[in-house]
Write a protein that holds these residues in place. Structure first.
Motif, PDB file in Angstrom:
ATOM      1  N   GLY B 141       0.686  -1.047   0.159  1.00 60.53           N
ATOM      2  CA  GLY B 141       0.189   0.380   0.009  1.00 60.53           C
ATOM      3  C   GLY B 141       1.004   1.561   0.099  1.00 60.53           C
ATOM      4  N   LEU B 142       2.039   1.342  -0.374  1.00 65.92           N
ATOM      5  CA  LEU B 142       3.107   2.776   0.073  1.00 65.92           C
ATOM      6  C   LEU B 142       2.383   2.997  -1.611  1.00 65.92           C
ATOM      7  CD1 LEU B 142       5.880   0.986  -0.320  1.00 65.92           C
ATOM      8  CD2 LEU B 142       5.840   2.425   1.588  1.00 65.92           C
ATOM      9  N   PRO B 143       2.425   4.271  -1.044  1.00 66.71           N
ATOM     10  CA  PRO B 143       2.098   5.745  -2.336  1.00 66.71           C
ATOM     11  C   PRO B 143       2.690   5.820  -3.717  1.00 66.71           C
ATOM     12  CG  PRO B 143       3.577   6.370  -0.802  1.00 66.71           C
ATOM     13  CD  PRO B 143       3.265   5.140  -0.144  1.00 66.71           C
ATOM     14  N   PHE B 144       2.561   5.235  -4.797  1.00 68.76           N
ATOM     15  CA  PHE B 144       2.988   4.957  -6.377  1.00 68.76           C
ATOM     16  C   PHE B 144       3.105   7.093  -6.741  1.00 68.76           C
ATOM     17  CE2 PHE B 144       2.529   3.831 -10.576  1.00 68.76           C
ATOM     18  CZ  PHE B 144       3.968   2.897 -10.603  1.00 68.76           C
ATOM     19  N   ALA B 145       4.398   6.711  -7.166  1.00 70.20           N
ATOM     20  CA  ALA B 145       5.017   7.899  -7.480  1.00 70.20           C
ATOM     21  C   ALA B 145       3.959   9.111  -8.948  1.00 70.20           C
ATOM     22  CB  ALA B 145       5.937   8.783  -7.142  1.00 70.20           C
ATOM     23  N   TYR B 146       3.468   8.045  -9.794  1.00 69.20           N
ATOM     24  CA  TYR B 146       3.588   8.317 -11.109  1.00 69.20           C
ATOM     25  C   TYR B 146       2.045   8.202 -10.997  1.00 69.20           C
ATOM     26  CZ  TYR B 146       2.875   8.282 -15.667  1.00 69.20           C
ATOM     27  OH  TYR B 146       2.720   8.425 -16.974  1.00 69.20           O
ATOM     28  N   ALA B 147       1.354   9.394 -11.257  1.00 70.58           N
ATOM     29  CA  ALA B 147       0.071   9.328 -12.257  1.00 70.58           C
ATOM     30  C   ALA B 147       0.015   9.783 -13.403  1.00 70.58           C
ATOM     31  CB  ALA B 147      -0.015  10.268 -10.692  1.00 70.58           C
ATOM     32  N   GLY B 148       0.093   9.245 -14.103  1.00 67.74           N
ATOM     33  CA  GLY B 148      -0.337   9.792 -15.528  1.00 67.74           C
ATOM     34  C   GLY B 148      -1.146   8.966 -15.617  1.00 67.74           C
ATOM     35  N   PRO B 149      -1.834   9.182 -17.166  1.00 68.23           N
ATOM     36  CA  PRO B 149      -3.212   8.152 -17.477  1.00 68.23           C
ATOM     37  C   PRO B 149      -2.732   6.511 -17.433  1.00 68.23           C
ATOM     38  CG  PRO B 149      -1.744   9.520 -19.237  1.00 68.23           C
ATOM     39  CD  PRO B 149      -1.027  10.184 -17.962  1.00 68.23           C
ATOM     40  N   ASP B 150      -1.834   6.566 -17.434  1.00 68.93           N
ATOM     41  CA  ASP B 150      -1.961   5.056 -16.956  1.00 68.93           C
ATOM     42  C   ASP B 150      -1.009   4.409 -16.099  1.00 68.93           C
ATOM     43  OD1 ASP B 150       0.104   6.222 -17.978  1.00 68.93           O
ATOM     44  OD2 ASP B 150       1.279   4.760 -19.617  1.00 68.93           O
ATOM     45  N   ALA B 151      -1.280   5.429 -14.881  1.00 64.49           N
ATOM     46  CA  ALA B 151      -0.511   4.572 -13.541  1.00 64.49           C
ATOM     47  C   ALA B 151      -0.502   3.180 -13.686  1.00 64.49           C
ATOM     48  CB  ALA B 151      -1.152   5.207 -12.708  1.00 64.49           C
ATOM     49  N   GLY B 152      -2.286   2.731 -13.721  1.00 67.54           N
ATOM     50  CA  GLY B 152      -2.542   1.787 -13.545  1.00 67.54           C
ATOM     51  C   GLY B 152      -1.681   0.343 -13.950  1.00 67.54           C
ATOM     52  N   ALA B 153      -1.221   0.947 -15.212  1.00 68.98           N
ATOM     53  CA  ALA B 153      -0.814  -0.358 -15.839  1.00 68.98           C
ATOM     54  C   ALA B 153       0.514  -0.677 -15.811  1.00 68.98           C
ATOM     55  CB  ALA B 153      -0.916  -0.425 -17.597  1.00 68.98           C
ATOM     56  N   ARG B 154       0.835   1.254 -15.011  1.00 67.23           N
ATOM     57  CA  ARG B 154       2.718   1.146 -14.846  1.00 67.23           C
ATOM     58  C   ARG B 154       2.878   0.340 -13.797  1.00 67.23           C
ATOM     59  NH1 ARG B 154       5.803   6.491 -16.305  1.00 67.23           N
ATOM     60  NH2 ARG B 154       4.941   6.772 -18.914  1.00 67.23           N
ATOM     61  N   LYS B 155       1.919   0.368 -12.337  1.00 65.14           N
ATOM     62  CA  LYS B 155       1.766  -0.253 -11.055  1.00 65.14           C
ATOM     63  C   LYS B 155       1.878  -1.783 -11.760  1.00 65.14           C
ATOM     64  CE  LYS B 155      -0.354   1.501  -7.099  1.00 65.14           C
ATOM     65  NZ  LYS B 155      -1.665   1.891  -6.317  1.00 65.14           N
ATOM     66  N   ILE B 156       1.067  -2.509 -12.634  1.00 60.60           N
ATOM     67  CA  ILE B 156       1.022  -3.410 -12.875  1.00 60.60           C
ATOM     68  C   ILE B 156       2.450  -4.397 -13.078  1.00 60.60           C
ATOM     69  CG2 ILE B 156       0.160  -5.666 -14.156  1.00 60.60           C
ATOM     70  CD1 ILE B 156      -2.487  -4.304 -14.267  1.00 60.60           C
ATOM     71  N   PHE B 157       2.983  -3.139 -14.118  1.00 51.18           N
ATOM     72  CA  PHE B 157       4.379  -4.028 -14.509  1.00 51.18           C
ATOM     73  C   PHE B 157       5.070  -3.461 -13.526  1.00 51.18           C
ATOM     74  CE2 PHE B 157       9.114  -2.509 -15.783  1.00 51.18           C
ATOM     75  CZ  PHE B 157       9.028  -3.511 -17.011  1.00 51.18           C
ATOM     76  N   LEU B 158       5.149  -3.103 -12.169  1.00 53.68           N
ATOM     77  CA  LEU B 158       6.213  -2.729 -11.581  1.00 53.68           C
ATOM     78  C   LEU B 158       5.981  -3.762 -10.576  1.00 53.68           C
ATOM     79  CD1 LEU B 158       6.896   0.950 -11.886  1.00 53.68           C
ATOM     80  CD2 LEU B 158       8.917  -0.591 -11.787  1.00 53.68           C
ATOM     81  N   GLY B 159       4.660  -4.450 -10.565  1.00 49.23           N
ATOM     82  CA  GLY B 159       4.571  -4.887  -9.389  1.00 49.23           C
ATOM     83  C   GLY B 159       4.702  -6.714  -9.859  1.00 49.23           C
ATOM     84  N   LEU B 160       4.963  -6.343 -11.297  1.00 50.31           N
ATOM     85  CA  LEU B 160       5.160  -8.114 -12.115  1.00 50.31           C
ATOM     86  C   LEU B 160       7.201  -7.648 -11.895  1.00 50.31           C
ATOM     87  CD1 LEU B 160       3.602  -8.509 -14.929  1.00 50.31           C
ATOM     88  CD2 LEU B 160       3.233 -10.052 -13.409  1.00 50.31           C
ATOM     89  N   TYR B 161       7.623  -6.677 -12.350  1.00 45.09           N
ATOM     90  CA  TYR B 161       9.227  -6.782 -11.493  1.00 45.09           C
ATOM     91  C   TYR B 161       9.918  -6.666 -10.242  1.00 45.09           C
ATOM     92  CZ  TYR B 161      12.960  -4.318 -10.602  1.00 45.09           C
ATOM     93  OH  TYR B 161      14.718  -4.061 -10.063  1.00 45.09           O
ATOM     94  N   PHE B 162       8.444  -6.519  -9.368  1.00 41.28           N
ATOM     95  CA  PHE B 162       9.028  -6.701  -7.953  1.00 41.28           C
ATOM     96  C   PHE B 162       8.970  -8.498  -7.639  1.00 41.28           C
ATOM     97  CE2 PHE B 162       9.471  -2.214  -6.898  1.00 41.28           C
ATOM     98  CZ  PHE B 162      10.910  -2.421  -5.962  1.00 41.28           C
ATOM     99  N   GLY B 163       7.882  -9.177  -7.982  1.00 39.23           N
ATOM    100  CA  GLY B 163       6.866 -10.018  -7.663  1.00 39.23           C
ATOM    101  C   GLY B 163       8.036 -11.175  -8.490  1.00 39.23           C
ATOM    102  N   MET B 164       8.233 -11.256 -10.169  1.00 42.29           N
ATOM    103  CA  MET B 164       9.396 -11.736 -10.569  1.00 42.29           C
ATOM    104  C   MET B 164      10.307 -11.843 -10.178  1.00 42.29           C
ATOM    105  SD  MET B 164       7.690 -11.465 -14.673  1.00 42.29           S
ATOM    106  CE  MET B 164       7.737 -12.847 -15.153  1.00 42.29           C
ATOM    107  N   THR B 165      11.282 -10.703 -10.117  1.00 36.71           N
ATOM    108  CA  THR B 165      12.436 -10.737  -9.518  1.00 36.71           C
ATOM    109  C   THR B 165      12.600 -11.728  -7.588  1.00 36.71           C
ATOM    110  OG1 THR B 165      12.409  -8.151  -8.848  1.00 36.71           O
ATOM    111  CG2 THR B 165      13.361  -8.555 -11.207  1.00 36.71           C
TER     112      THR B 165
END
Lengths: 130, 229
Positions: B141-165
Protein backbone atom coordinates in the motif's frame (compact mmCIF):
# COMPACT_ATOMS: atom_id res chain seq x y z
CA UNK A 1 27.60 -39.49 -17.07
CA UNK A 2 29.62 -40.01 -13.97
CA UNK A 3 33.03 -40.40 -15.56
CA UNK A 4 33.25 -38.62 -18.91
CA UNK A 5 33.43 -34.93 -18.11
CA UNK A 6 33.22 -32.26 -20.79
CA UNK A 7 36.61 -30.66 -21.40
CA UNK A 8 37.47 -27.40 -19.67
CA UNK A 9 37.62 -25.82 -23.14
CA UNK A 10 33.95 -26.67 -23.73
CA UNK A 11 32.88 -24.75 -20.62
CA UNK A 12 34.96 -21.73 -21.52
CA UNK A 13 33.60 -21.65 -25.08
CA UNK A 14 30.03 -21.81 -23.75
CA UNK A 15 30.83 -19.00 -21.32
CA UNK A 16 32.22 -16.87 -24.17
CA UNK A 17 29.06 -17.53 -26.20
CA UNK A 18 26.89 -16.56 -23.21
CA UNK A 19 28.80 -13.29 -22.87
CA UNK A 20 28.38 -12.62 -26.61
CA UNK A 21 24.66 -13.31 -26.18
CA UNK A 22 24.46 -10.86 -23.28
CA UNK A 23 26.15 -8.10 -25.31
CA UNK A 24 23.94 -8.89 -28.31
CA UNK A 25 20.72 -8.79 -26.31
CA UNK A 26 21.59 -5.39 -24.78
CA UNK A 27 22.84 -4.13 -28.15
CA UNK A 28 19.77 -4.99 -30.23
CA UNK A 29 17.48 -3.50 -27.58
CA UNK A 30 18.84 -0.08 -28.58
CA UNK A 31 18.43 -0.64 -32.32
CA UNK A 32 15.11 0.41 -33.83
CA UNK A 33 13.57 -2.91 -34.86
CA UNK A 34 9.98 -2.32 -33.81
CA UNK A 35 8.15 -5.59 -33.19
CA UNK A 36 11.27 -7.58 -34.08
CA UNK A 37 13.15 -6.54 -30.97
CA UNK A 38 10.97 -8.75 -28.75
CA UNK A 39 11.42 -11.70 -31.13
CA UNK A 40 15.19 -11.06 -31.23
CA UNK A 41 15.46 -10.76 -27.45
CA UNK A 42 13.52 -14.00 -26.94
CA UNK A 43 15.54 -15.82 -29.60
CA UNK A 44 18.83 -14.82 -27.93
CA UNK A 45 17.46 -15.73 -24.49
CA UNK A 46 16.37 -19.13 -25.83
CA UNK A 47 19.81 -19.71 -27.36
CA UNK A 48 21.56 -18.81 -24.09
CA UNK A 49 19.17 -21.02 -22.12
CA UNK A 50 19.79 -23.92 -24.51
CA UNK A 51 23.57 -23.60 -24.03
CA UNK A 52 23.20 -23.63 -20.24
CA UNK A 53 20.81 -26.60 -20.28
CA UNK A 54 22.79 -28.70 -22.76
CA UNK A 55 26.35 -28.10 -21.56
CA UNK A 56 26.36 -26.61 -18.04
CA UNK A 57 23.48 -28.85 -16.94
CA UNK A 58 24.94 -31.83 -18.84
CA UNK A 59 21.69 -32.71 -20.61
CA UNK A 60 23.59 -33.24 -23.86
CA UNK A 61 25.60 -35.96 -22.13
CA UNK A 62 22.60 -37.47 -20.31
CA UNK A 63 20.40 -40.48 -21.07
CA UNK A 64 17.39 -40.00 -23.36
CA UNK A 65 15.06 -40.13 -20.35
CA UNK A 66 16.50 -36.85 -19.07
CA UNK A 67 15.93 -35.29 -22.50
CA UNK A 68 12.30 -36.41 -22.33
CA UNK A 69 11.81 -34.74 -18.92
CA UNK A 70 13.35 -31.49 -20.14
CA UNK A 71 11.35 -31.43 -23.37
CA UNK A 72 8.16 -32.27 -21.46
CA UNK A 73 8.72 -29.10 -19.44
CA UNK A 74 9.03 -27.08 -22.64
CA UNK A 75 5.92 -28.67 -24.14
CA UNK A 76 3.77 -27.92 -21.06
CA UNK A 77 5.09 -24.37 -20.97
CA UNK A 78 4.16 -23.98 -24.64
CA UNK A 79 0.63 -25.27 -23.90
CA UNK A 80 0.29 -22.79 -21.01
CA UNK A 81 1.38 -19.85 -23.17
CA UNK A 82 -0.43 -20.84 -26.37
CA UNK A 83 -3.84 -21.53 -24.83
CA UNK A 84 -3.74 -18.47 -22.56
CA UNK A 85 -2.67 -16.16 -25.38
CA UNK A 86 -5.23 -17.79 -27.68
CA UNK A 87 -7.95 -16.92 -25.18
CA UNK A 88 -6.89 -13.31 -24.70
CA UNK A 89 -6.25 -12.64 -28.39
CA UNK A 90 -9.61 -14.03 -29.51
CA UNK A 91 -11.86 -12.56 -26.80
CA UNK A 92 -13.05 -9.58 -28.79
CA UNK A 93 -13.53 -11.55 -32.01
CA UNK A 94 -17.07 -12.47 -31.06
CA UNK A 95 -19.73 -9.93 -30.07
CA UNK A 96 -20.59 -9.69 -26.40
CA UNK A 97 -24.13 -10.74 -25.50
CA UNK A 98 -26.27 -7.80 -24.41
CA UNK A 99 -26.34 -7.61 -20.63
CA UNK A 100 -23.00 -9.36 -20.05
CA UNK A 101 -21.08 -6.16 -19.51
CA UNK A 102 -23.60 -4.98 -16.89
CA UNK A 103 -23.10 -8.24 -15.03
CA UNK A 104 -19.31 -8.01 -15.18
CA UNK A 105 -19.25 -4.45 -13.84
CA UNK A 106 -22.28 -3.66 -11.69
CA UNK A 107 -23.31 0.01 -11.90
CA UNK A 108 -22.99 0.47 -8.15
CA UNK A 109 -19.81 -1.41 -7.39
CA UNK A 110 -19.70 -0.20 -3.77
CA UNK A 111 -22.94 -1.88 -2.73
CA UNK A 112 -22.48 -4.92 -4.96
CA UNK A 113 -22.64 -8.19 -3.08
CA UNK A 114 -21.63 -11.35 -4.90
CA UNK A 115 -24.25 -14.07 -4.97
CA UNK A 116 -23.59 -16.78 -2.44
CA UNK A 117 -25.74 -19.49 -3.97
CA UNK A 118 -27.73 -20.17 -7.08
CA UNK A 119 -31.01 -19.21 -5.36
CA UNK A 120 -29.50 -15.85 -4.34
CA UNK A 121 -29.13 -15.00 -8.00
CA UNK A 122 -32.88 -15.05 -8.64
CA UNK A 123 -33.82 -13.02 -11.65
CA UNK A 124 -30.94 -10.59 -11.12
CA UNK A 125 -28.49 -13.20 -12.39
CA UNK A 126 -30.35 -13.55 -15.68
CA UNK A 127 -29.80 -10.45 -17.78
CA UNK A 128 -32.90 -9.05 -19.46
CA UNK A 129 -35.10 -11.94 -18.41
CA UNK A 130 -38.31 -9.94 -18.62
CA UNK B 1 22.79 -50.37 5.11
CA UNK B 2 22.82 -51.61 1.57
CA UNK B 3 26.19 -53.29 1.95
CA UNK B 4 26.04 -56.23 4.35
CA UNK B 5 28.97 -56.51 6.70
CA UNK B 6 29.94 -59.77 5.04
CA UNK B 7 30.61 -58.11 1.69
CA UNK B 8 34.31 -57.52 1.39
CA UNK B 9 34.97 -53.96 0.29
CA UNK B 10 38.42 -52.73 -0.56
CA UNK B 11 37.67 -49.42 0.99
CA UNK B 12 34.34 -47.72 1.74
CA UNK B 13 35.61 -44.62 -0.07
CA UNK B 14 36.24 -46.45 -3.32
CA UNK B 15 32.70 -46.99 -4.38
CA UNK B 16 29.48 -45.27 -3.43
CA UNK B 17 26.96 -47.22 -1.41
CA UNK B 18 24.13 -48.01 -3.80
CA UNK B 19 20.67 -47.76 -2.25
CA UNK B 20 18.91 -51.13 -2.13
CA UNK B 21 16.34 -50.32 -4.82
CA UNK B 22 18.97 -49.63 -7.49
CA UNK B 23 20.91 -52.17 -9.53
CA UNK B 24 24.10 -50.17 -9.67
CA UNK B 25 25.57 -46.74 -9.14
CA UNK B 26 25.00 -45.56 -12.71
CA UNK B 27 21.29 -46.32 -12.40
CA UNK B 28 21.09 -44.51 -9.06
CA UNK B 29 22.99 -41.55 -10.51
CA UNK B 30 20.70 -41.26 -13.56
CA UNK B 31 17.61 -41.65 -11.36
CA UNK B 32 18.75 -38.83 -9.05
CA UNK B 33 19.43 -36.51 -11.97
CA UNK B 34 16.07 -37.38 -13.52
CA UNK B 35 14.31 -36.71 -10.21
CA UNK B 36 15.95 -33.30 -9.96
CA UNK B 37 14.86 -32.51 -13.50
CA UNK B 38 11.27 -33.44 -12.71
CA UNK B 39 11.43 -31.00 -9.79
CA UNK B 40 12.95 -28.33 -12.05
CA UNK B 41 10.10 -28.82 -14.54
CA UNK B 42 7.62 -28.05 -11.74
CA UNK B 43 9.70 -24.92 -11.09
CA UNK B 44 9.50 -24.05 -14.79
CA UNK B 45 5.71 -24.30 -14.54
CA UNK B 46 5.70 -22.17 -11.38
CA UNK B 47 7.64 -19.39 -13.09
CA UNK B 48 5.57 -20.12 -16.21
CA UNK B 49 2.49 -18.84 -14.36
CA UNK B 50 4.28 -15.55 -13.65
CA UNK B 51 5.48 -15.29 -17.25
CA UNK B 52 1.90 -15.92 -18.40
CA UNK B 53 0.64 -13.05 -16.24
CA UNK B 54 3.41 -10.89 -17.72
CA UNK B 55 2.45 -11.96 -21.27
CA UNK B 56 -1.25 -11.16 -20.77
CA UNK B 57 -0.62 -7.73 -19.24
CA UNK B 58 2.14 -6.76 -21.66
CA UNK B 59 -0.04 -7.63 -24.64
CA UNK B 60 -2.86 -5.59 -23.07
CA UNK B 61 -0.76 -2.52 -22.13
CA UNK B 62 2.28 -2.58 -24.49
CA UNK B 63 3.00 1.17 -24.30
CA UNK B 64 2.69 1.49 -20.53
CA UNK B 65 4.98 -1.53 -20.15
CA UNK B 66 7.57 0.00 -22.48
CA UNK B 67 7.39 3.31 -20.60
CA UNK B 68 7.59 1.72 -17.15
CA UNK B 69 10.52 -0.45 -18.28
CA UNK B 70 12.57 2.73 -18.79
CA UNK B 71 12.53 3.28 -15.01
CA UNK B 72 14.75 0.20 -14.59
CA UNK B 73 18.50 0.70 -14.83
CA UNK B 74 19.92 -1.28 -17.79
CA UNK B 75 23.48 -0.92 -16.47
CA UNK B 76 22.70 -2.66 -13.17
CA UNK B 77 20.63 -5.27 -15.00
CA UNK B 78 23.51 -5.99 -17.36
CA UNK B 79 26.02 -6.15 -14.50
CA UNK B 80 23.78 -8.61 -12.67
CA UNK B 81 23.35 -10.77 -15.77
CA UNK B 82 27.12 -10.80 -16.16
CA UNK B 83 27.53 -11.81 -12.50
CA UNK B 84 24.96 -14.59 -12.75
CA UNK B 85 26.31 -16.02 -16.02
CA UNK B 86 29.81 -16.02 -14.50
CA UNK B 87 28.47 -17.79 -11.40
CA UNK B 88 27.06 -20.48 -13.70
CA UNK B 89 30.54 -20.98 -15.15
CA UNK B 90 32.13 -21.28 -11.68
CA UNK B 91 29.32 -23.68 -10.70
CA UNK B 92 29.97 -25.83 -13.77
CA UNK B 93 33.71 -25.83 -12.99
CA UNK B 94 32.93 -26.79 -9.39
CA UNK B 95 30.82 -29.73 -10.57
CA UNK B 96 33.62 -30.73 -12.94
CA UNK B 97 36.18 -30.62 -10.12
CA UNK B 98 33.89 -32.74 -7.95
CA UNK B 99 33.57 -35.34 -10.71
CA UNK B 100 37.34 -35.39 -11.08
CA UNK B 101 37.67 -36.11 -7.37
CA UNK B 102 39.18 -32.70 -6.52
CA UNK B 103 37.12 -32.03 -3.42
CA UNK B 104 38.98 -28.90 -2.28
CA UNK B 105 38.96 -27.38 -5.75
CA UNK B 106 35.21 -28.06 -5.93
CA UNK B 107 34.73 -26.30 -2.58
CA UNK B 108 36.66 -23.28 -3.86
CA UNK B 109 34.49 -23.01 -6.95
CA UNK B 110 31.34 -23.41 -4.84
CA UNK B 111 32.57 -20.62 -2.56
CA UNK B 112 33.20 -18.40 -5.58
CA UNK B 113 29.72 -19.20 -6.89
CA UNK B 114 28.19 -18.25 -3.52
CA UNK B 115 30.15 -15.01 -3.54
CA UNK B 116 28.87 -14.13 -7.02
CA UNK B 117 25.35 -15.06 -5.92
CA UNK B 118 25.67 -12.74 -2.92
CA UNK B 119 26.94 -9.97 -5.21
CA UNK B 120 23.89 -10.45 -7.44
CA UNK B 121 21.60 -10.21 -4.41
CA UNK B 122 23.43 -7.10 -3.24
CA UNK B 123 22.85 -5.33 -6.56
CA UNK B 124 19.25 -6.53 -6.56
CA UNK B 125 18.50 -5.10 -3.12
CA UNK B 126 20.26 -1.85 -4.05
CA UNK B 127 17.88 -1.62 -7.02
CA UNK B 128 14.88 -2.40 -4.79
CA UNK B 129 15.92 0.34 -2.33
CA UNK B 130 16.31 2.78 -5.21
CA UNK B 131 12.81 1.98 -6.48
CA UNK B 132 11.47 2.40 -2.95
CA UNK B 133 13.04 5.86 -2.62
CA UNK B 134 11.68 6.84 -6.04
CA UNK B 135 8.22 5.87 -4.84
CA UNK B 136 7.91 3.24 -7.55
CA UNK B 137 7.42 0.22 -5.32
CA UNK B 138 3.75 -0.81 -5.54
CA UNK B 139 3.98 -2.87 -2.36
CA UNK B 140 2.24 -2.88 1.02
CA UNK B 141 0.00 0.00 0.00
CA UNK B 142 2.94 2.40 -0.46
CA UNK B 143 2.10 5.58 -2.36
CA UNK B 144 2.89 5.32 -6.07
CA UNK B 145 4.83 8.36 -7.29
CA UNK B 146 3.70 8.21 -10.92
CA UNK B 147 0.19 9.53 -11.57
CA UNK B 148 -0.14 9.70 -15.36
CA UNK B 149 -3.04 8.35 -17.39
CA UNK B 150 -1.56 4.85 -17.51
CA UNK B 151 -0.54 4.77 -13.84
CA UNK B 152 -2.49 1.57 -13.22
CA UNK B 153 -0.74 -0.34 -16.02
CA UNK B 154 2.68 0.97 -14.91
CA UNK B 155 1.87 -0.21 -11.42
CA UNK B 156 1.12 -3.65 -12.84
CA UNK B 157 4.51 -3.68 -14.63
CA UNK B 158 6.39 -2.71 -11.47
CA UNK B 159 4.30 -5.19 -9.48
CA UNK B 160 5.35 -7.92 -11.90
CA UNK B 161 8.95 -6.67 -11.71
CA UNK B 162 8.98 -6.92 -7.93
CA UNK B 163 7.05 -10.20 -7.92
CA UNK B 164 9.12 -12.00 -10.54
CA UNK B 165 12.55 -10.74 -9.47
CA UNK B 166 11.53 -11.20 -5.83
CA UNK B 167 10.67 -14.86 -6.29
CA UNK B 168 13.85 -15.23 -8.33
CA UNK B 169 15.89 -13.58 -5.54
CA UNK B 170 14.29 -15.97 -3.04
CA UNK B 171 15.53 -18.86 -5.20
CA UNK B 172 18.98 -17.26 -5.21
CA UNK B 173 19.02 -17.07 -1.41
CA UNK B 174 17.99 -20.73 -1.20
CA UNK B 175 20.70 -21.54 -3.75
CA UNK B 176 23.45 -19.77 -1.80
CA UNK B 177 22.46 -21.59 1.41
CA UNK B 178 22.24 -24.89 -0.49
CA UNK B 179 25.74 -24.45 -1.96
CA UNK B 180 27.04 -23.62 1.52
CA UNK B 181 25.66 -26.95 2.75
CA UNK B 182 27.86 -28.73 0.18
CA UNK B 183 30.87 -26.40 0.08
CA UNK B 184 31.82 -27.01 3.72
CA UNK B 185 31.81 -30.83 3.57
CA UNK B 186 33.59 -30.65 0.21
CA UNK B 187 36.32 -28.47 1.73
CA UNK B 188 36.69 -30.93 4.62
CA UNK B 189 36.69 -33.79 2.08
CA UNK B 190 33.71 -35.29 3.90
CA UNK B 191 31.23 -35.53 1.05
CA UNK B 192 31.76 -39.25 1.06
CA UNK B 193 31.52 -41.71 -1.82
CA UNK B 194 29.37 -40.50 -4.67
CA UNK B 195 29.67 -36.95 -3.37
CA UNK B 196 30.03 -35.58 -6.88
CA UNK B 197 26.38 -36.44 -7.47
CA UNK B 198 25.36 -34.12 -4.63
CA UNK B 199 27.32 -31.26 -6.18
CA UNK B 200 25.89 -32.12 -9.60
CA UNK B 201 22.30 -31.87 -8.26
CA UNK B 202 23.01 -28.60 -6.42
CA UNK B 203 24.55 -27.32 -9.66
CA UNK B 204 21.38 -28.16 -11.61
CA UNK B 205 19.41 -25.98 -9.18
CA UNK B 206 21.87 -23.10 -9.52
CA UNK B 207 21.86 -23.23 -13.31
CA UNK B 208 18.05 -23.25 -13.30
CA UNK B 209 17.99 -20.00 -11.31
CA UNK B 210 20.39 -18.59 -13.90
CA UNK B 211 18.02 -19.71 -16.68
CA UNK B 212 15.11 -17.81 -15.18
CA UNK B 213 17.19 -14.64 -15.07
CA UNK B 214 18.35 -15.06 -18.68
CA UNK B 215 14.69 -14.72 -19.72
CA UNK B 216 13.68 -12.14 -17.08
CA UNK B 217 16.43 -9.66 -17.97
CA UNK B 218 15.34 -8.75 -21.54
CA UNK B 219 11.63 -8.99 -20.67
CA UNK B 220 11.85 -6.52 -17.78
CA UNK B 221 14.81 -4.23 -18.54
CA UNK B 222 14.98 -4.05 -22.32
CA UNK B 223 11.49 -3.23 -23.62
CA UNK B 224 11.56 -0.71 -26.49
CA UNK B 225 14.80 0.94 -25.39
CA UNK B 226 15.43 2.30 -28.88
CA UNK B 227 12.23 4.36 -28.84
CA UNK B 228 13.13 6.03 -25.54
CA UNK B 229 16.84 6.82 -25.95
Amino acid sequence: MTTDQPALRTYLIVYALLMAGLLATVGIAYLPHGPWSLAGALAIAFGKAALVVLVFMHVYYSPRLTWVAVLAGLVWLAILFALTLGDYVSRHWTPTQPGWTELAAPPDAESFEPARSASDLGTAGVPHAD
Amino acid sequence: MSTPAATPLKSPIDRPAVAHHFDDWQQQYDACVLGMWVFLVTEVMFFGGLFTAYMVYRSTYPHAFAAASQSLDVLWGTVNTFILLTSSLTMALGVRAAHLGQSRRAAQFLGLTMLLGAAFLGVKFYEYAHKYHEGLAPLLGLPFAYAGPDAGARKIFLGLYFGMTGVHALHMIIGVVLLGCFAVPAWLNRLGPGGALKIEIAGLYWHFVDLVWIVLFPLLYLIDRSAHV
